[in-house]
Design a protein around this motif. Structure first.
Motif, PDB file in Angstrom:
ATOM      1  N   GLY A   1      45.354  45.738 119.902  1.00 48.14           N
ATOM      2  CA  GLY A   1      45.067  44.319 119.991  1.00 48.14           C
ATOM      3  C   GLY A   1      45.824  43.473 121.014  1.00 48.14           C
ATOM      4  O   GLY A   1      46.843  44.145 121.852  1.00 48.14           O
ATOM      5  N   PRO A   2      45.707  42.114 121.195  1.00 44.07           N
ATOM      6  CA  PRO A   2      46.502  41.465 122.192  1.00 44.07           C
ATOM      7  C   PRO A   2      47.851  41.313 121.770  1.00 44.07           C
ATOM      8  O   PRO A   2      48.006  41.309 120.496  1.00 44.07           O
ATOM      9  N   PRO A   3      48.854  40.778 122.497  1.00 44.82           N
ATOM     10  CA  PRO A   3      49.919  40.690 122.089  1.00 44.82           C
ATOM     11  C   PRO A   3      50.350  39.684 121.430  1.00 44.82           C
ATOM     12  O   PRO A   3      49.446  38.483 121.367  1.00 44.82           O
TER      13      PRO A   3
ATOM     14  N   LEU B   1      50.463  36.101 122.851  1.00 46.00           N
ATOM     15  CA  LEU B   1      49.249  35.227 123.433  1.00 46.00           C
ATOM     16  C   LEU B   1      48.714  34.189 122.421  1.00 46.00           C
ATOM     17  O   LEU B   1      48.131  33.331 122.867  1.00 46.00           O
ATOM     18  N   ARG B   2      48.888  34.545 121.078  1.00 40.00           N
ATOM     19  CA  ARG B   2      48.555  33.730 120.166  1.00 40.00           C
ATOM     20  C   ARG B   2      49.183  32.292 120.388  1.00 40.00           C
ATOM     21  O   ARG B   2      48.388  31.240 120.483  1.00 40.00           O
TER      22      ARG B   2
ATOM     23  N   ARG C   1      50.617  31.267 122.992  1.00 40.23           N
ATOM     24  CA  ARG C   1      50.487  30.593 124.316  1.00 40.23           C
ATOM     25  C   ARG C   1      49.298  29.941 124.093  1.00 40.23           C
ATOM     26  O   ARG C   1      48.846  28.686 124.614  1.00 40.23           O
ATOM     27  N   LEU C   2      48.101  30.500 123.458  1.00 40.72           N
ATOM     28  CA  LEU C   2      46.811  29.831 123.161  1.00 40.72           C
ATOM     29  C   LEU C   2      46.912  28.779 122.652  1.00 40.72           C
ATOM     30  O   LEU C   2      46.465  27.463 123.037  1.00 40.72           O
ATOM     31  N   LEU C   3      47.554  28.732 121.465  1.00 40.29           N
ATOM     32  CA  LEU C   3      47.728  27.713 120.620  1.00 40.29           C
ATOM     33  C   LEU C   3      48.470  26.405 121.242  1.00 40.29           C
ATOM     34  O   LEU C   3      47.971  25.071 121.064  1.00 40.29           O
TER      35      LEU C   3
ATOM     36  N   ALA D   1      48.407  26.125 124.655  1.00 42.06           N
ATOM     37  CA  ALA D   1      47.649  25.341 125.688  1.00 42.06           C
ATOM     38  C   ALA D   1      46.306  24.580 124.984  1.00 42.06           C
ATOM     39  O   ALA D   1      46.239  23.507 125.435  1.00 42.06           O
ATOM     40  N   ALA D   2      45.842  24.885 123.833  1.00 42.62           N
ATOM     41  CA  ALA D   2      44.970  24.160 123.112  1.00 42.62           C
ATOM     42  C   ALA D   2      45.416  22.831 122.667  1.00 42.62           C
ATOM     43  O   ALA D   2      44.433  21.997 122.580  1.00 42.62           O
TER      44      ALA D   2
ATOM     45  N   GLU E   1      44.509  20.535 125.412  1.00 38.57           N
ATOM     46  CA  GLU E   1      43.270  20.534 125.953  1.00 38.57           C
ATOM     47  C   GLU E   1      42.452  19.522 125.224  1.00 38.57           C
ATOM     48  O   GLU E   1      42.585  19.986 123.801  1.00 38.57           O
TER      49      GLU E   1
ATOM     50  N   ARG F   1      40.600  28.644 135.875  1.00 39.73           N
ATOM     51  CA  ARG F   1      41.498  27.479 136.487  1.00 39.73           C
ATOM     52  C   ARG F   1      42.859  27.519 135.896  1.00 39.73           C
ATOM     53  O   ARG F   1      43.445  28.622 135.454  1.00 39.73           O
TER      54      ARG F   1
ATOM     55  N   LYS G   1      46.154  27.156 133.416  1.00 38.63           N
ATOM     56  CA  LYS G   1      46.201  27.918 131.924  1.00 38.63           C
ATOM     57  C   LYS G   1      46.750  26.711 131.231  1.00 38.63           C
ATOM     58  O   LYS G   1      46.940  27.122 129.913  1.00 38.63           O
TER      59      LYS G   1
END
Lengths: 238, 229
Positions: free
Chosen positions: B6-8, B11-12, B14-16, B18-19, B22, B226, B228
């Motif tokens: 799975g993804p590291p 990353l979770r 990092r996504l949260l 970034a979100a 956004e 674009r 991150k």
């Protein structure tokens, strides 16, 4: 080839009627966990993004990893994929299958990233393994206990050989094969993701299968030679 | 039994993170957009129909033929509109097979239908000869294009943010829909009869409008990575 199962796949399976119109396909049927999480997220529950990610990211990440053969790029594109789902959450139709949507975004992002790299005169795989080399990240992990070391090795070698072979056939054929055989999606779902017709998907998968059969004939016909074939893969021989 | 890597974990997070920075589309965005753009499109068609006016010889025409023409056009326009802006069962737009039928078979069906049932009443203006047909069709070509362009813009705005499986085909379908809605407006206004004029002056602009729709949707579908966030 090692069969791969995904927890997120179970979220797509309840919607075999994806060719149906939206008002026909939703009905009163309870939604699968991923679709339910996406529906909560679309309704404004920000915390549900974590659930959507947990359910869908293993499949999306593996899909991208096999396309990119570059872990760093796959991580970036996985993040971009979920950010796009995040931005578009107000457009989500309750009950719509999420995985084909995520795969479509992921594939489009991958193709755009490759085009962007090409336009910069860079090699799209510059950050990944060179030709003839299979990334150690590409492949699967054996989780079942009790499996013999020889079988484990043979599995890994075969998986590496399949990935190696898939990297050498045209991308549309490889993607069709991966989505159908690796991810277990239906022909209709694969067609939707790839933006083509069901007939074209079948043709591409068949061509990929024929190409793989030719490339992996040693593996398939002579199990004893698998170890040697694995070594050949490392040396860059098809 | 096998499972995949799975993804590291990082990353979770990092996504949260970034979100959080956004801006997502608000809940119910699609419903509001569809309602708003639908009303705007209908309003635009009513305004243009009223402004251009009804053809002066309407009373002398075969009402059945005119009604048949308008019904066929309305059906084609509705089908093409739905195919263009539908989100589909997987949020990636209408299935490729359907879009292919819409953008290839519908224009042909339209040509046949318009040629076969276009009204040719005694008071209808008609010209024969290629040069005269083309000359008198230019104004209608322009009218159809002018009426259709805002409809393409509205459809494009409605689909903004969707990742379509076949953006080019969806855009072409939208172009066909816009051209056909515009064809209805111009057909109500234009007193020139004859299949030649109907094809050159009213149907032909659909080709360029389909190309424009396909181009604009493909441009909108460019998702190059674009920042991150």
């Amino acid at each position: 080839m090692v069969r791969v199962t995904s927890p997120a796949r179970t979220c797509v399976a309840p919607y075999p009627g994806s060719m149906l119109l939206p008002w026909m396909s939703t009905g009163d049927r309870p939604y699968a966990p991923l679709e339910e999480a996406m529906a909560r997220f679309a309704a404004g529950d920000d915390a549900a993004l974590g659930d959507v990610y947990d359910l869908a990211s293993p499949s999306v990440f593996t899909f991208l990893l096999r396309l990119c053969r570059d872990r760093s790029m796959a991580e970036d594109l996985t993040q971009d994929t979920f950010l796009r789902l995040h931005r578009a959450r107000g457009l989500y139709r309750r009950g719509a299958a999420v995985m084909p949507w995520a795969y479509t975004i992921a594939r489009r992002l991958f193709l755009d990233a490759v085009r962007a790299r090409r336009s910069n005169a860079d090699n799209p795989n510059s950050g990944g393994p060179s030709d003839g080399e299979v990334s150690p990240q590409v492949g699967v992990e054996i989780a079942a206990p009790g499996i013999s070391a020889e079988d484990l090795l043979a599995d890994r070698e075969l998986s590496a050989a399949v990935d190696y072979a898939l990297a050498r056939i045209p991308e549309p054929q490889a993607t069709a094969f991966r989505l159908l055989k690796g991810e277990g999606l239906s022909v209709a779902e694969t067609a939707a993701i790839m933006g083509t017709t069901s007939g074209a998907v079948k043709l591409r998968a068949h061509r990929a299968y024929e190409a793989l059969r030719g490339m992996l004939s040693d593996h398939l016909s002579a199990p004893r030679n698998r170890k040697n074939a694995g070594k050949n893969v490392d040396r860059g021989a098809p | 039994m096998t499972t995949r890597s799975g993804p590291p974990e990082a990353l979770r997070a990092r996504l949260l993170a970034a979100a959080a920075h956004e801006p997502p589309t608000r809940p119910g965005t699609w419903r509001r957009r569809a309602t708003g753009y639908g009303l705007l499109s209908a309003g635009w068609l009513i305004v243009t129909t009223t402004t251009l006016g009804v053809r002066p010889d309407a009373a002398q025409l075969s009402q059945g033929a005119l009604a048949q023409t308008l019904i066929v056009l309305a059906v084609v326009a509705t089908v093409a509109s739905v195919a263009a802006v539908a989100r589909g069962p997987a949020m990636v737009g209408t299935a490729s097979e359907t879009l292919l039928v819409v953008v290839s078979a519908l224009p042909v069906a339209l040509l046949i239908a318009v040629s076969a049932i276009d009204p040719r009443g005694p008071a209808t203006l008609m010209w024969t000869g290629l040069a005269a047909t083309i000359l008198h069709s230019v104004a209608c070509d322009l009218l159809v294009t002018v009426v259709a362009l805002p409809l393409i813009g509205l459809g494009w705005a409605l689909s903004r943010g969707l990742v379509l499986s076949r953006p080019g085909l969806s855009g072409a379908s939208l172009g066909l829909a816009a051209a056909t809605w515009a064809h209805i407006v111009v057909r109500i206004h234009c007193p020139i009869g004859g299949a030649g004029h109907a094809i050159v002056g009213h149907v032909l602009p659909a080709i360029s409008l389909m190309a424009l729709g396909a181009w604009s949707f493909r441009r909108a579908g460019d998702h190059r990575p674009r920042g991150k966030g």
